[in-house]
Design a protein around this motif. Sequence first.
Motif, PDB file in Angstrom:
ATOM      1  N   LEU A 190      29.647  60.808  38.444  1.00  0.00           N
ATOM      2  CA  LEU A 190      31.055  60.417  38.423  1.00  0.00           C
ATOM      3  C   LEU A 190      31.664  60.476  37.039  1.00  0.00           C
ATOM      4  O   LEU A 190      30.996  60.234  36.036  1.00  0.00           O
ATOM      5  CB  LEU A 190      31.215  58.994  38.966  1.00  0.00           C
ATOM      6  CG  LEU A 190      30.857  58.767  40.425  1.00  0.00           C
ATOM      7  CD1 LEU A 190      30.931  57.283  40.754  1.00  0.00           C
ATOM      8  CD2 LEU A 190      31.779  59.556  41.335  1.00  0.00           C
ATOM      9  N   SER A 191      32.958  60.756  37.018  1.00  0.00           N
ATOM     10  CA  SER A 191      33.718  60.629  35.772  1.00  0.00           C
ATOM     11  C   SER A 191      34.248  59.202  35.702  1.00  0.00           C
ATOM     12  O   SER A 191      34.284  58.485  36.701  1.00  0.00           O
ATOM     13  CB  SER A 191      34.882  61.616  35.760  1.00  0.00           C
ATOM     14  OG  SER A 191      35.851  61.238  36.725  1.00  0.00           O
ATOM     15  N   GLY A 192      34.693  58.808  34.536  1.00  0.00           N
ATOM     16  CA  GLY A 192      35.199  57.454  34.362  1.00  0.00           C
ATOM     17  C   GLY A 192      36.427  57.162  35.194  1.00  0.00           C
ATOM     18  O   GLY A 192      36.703  56.022  35.532  1.00  0.00           O
ATOM     19  N   GLU A 228      37.531  55.614  43.232  1.00  0.00           N
ATOM     20  CA  GLU A 228      36.984  55.555  44.587  1.00  0.00           C
ATOM     21  C   GLU A 228      35.476  55.741  44.576  1.00  0.00           C
ATOM     22  O   GLU A 228      34.738  55.038  45.267  1.00  0.00           O
ATOM     23  CB  GLU A 228      37.641  56.613  45.480  1.00  0.00           C
ATOM     24  CG  GLU A 228      37.255  56.487  46.932  1.00  0.00           C
ATOM     25  CD  GLU A 228      37.985  57.491  47.824  1.00  0.00           C
ATOM     26  OE1 GLU A 228      37.326  58.094  48.681  1.00  0.00           O
ATOM     27  OE2 GLU A 228      39.210  57.658  47.629  1.00  0.00           O
ATOM     28  N   GLY A 229      35.003  56.657  43.755  1.00  0.00           N
ATOM     29  CA  GLY A 229      33.563  56.886  43.638  1.00  0.00           C
ATOM     30  C   GLY A 229      32.845  55.671  43.075  1.00  0.00           C
ATOM     31  O   GLY A 229      31.777  55.275  43.557  1.00  0.00           O
TER      32      GLY A 229
END
Length: 172
Positions: free
Chosen positions: A133-135, A139-140
Amino acid sequence: MTEQEGWDDVNEHVREQWTDETTPFERVYEVVETTREGASAATIAERALVSEPTARRHCKALVNTGFAATDQNGRTTLYKRDEDQVLLSRIHDLRERADREELLDGIERMKTTIHEYEDAHDTISPEELARQLSGADTEGWADVTSWKTTRRNLAVAQAALAYDEASEQLTT
């Protein structure tokens, strides 16, 4: 009166109410119950609004009963809640609230939820998802948190079921 003074008055009122309505032991117990990393008797005393000797005496009693554990930081004893006791308490509470069928149904639902996370993110664990995941992927990240919580709750429910089964075997 400034806004800051108003907050000080509210905080002081809450502290006074807490000390009026609880015993020193109850306040130390509440502080230790929320202490995961360990705190000195002086820190616990400050938080529980008791003297340091009182905090130390009650912390030792909590250690003797198995509710609290200790660590050492040099010469300083650090007190914290005993995670095994917390786990046993959660298992006991769950066993009191749910019968065998409810436990089995809950376990099945949680397993399904975990499989849904695995399929939705094409990963095998929330830790793997977190690495991808990115910052900014809120939702993730929410799924990572929910997945970890579901996995932890599943483990507690399975332990409660196993405890029930072991208890049955010992009584028959």
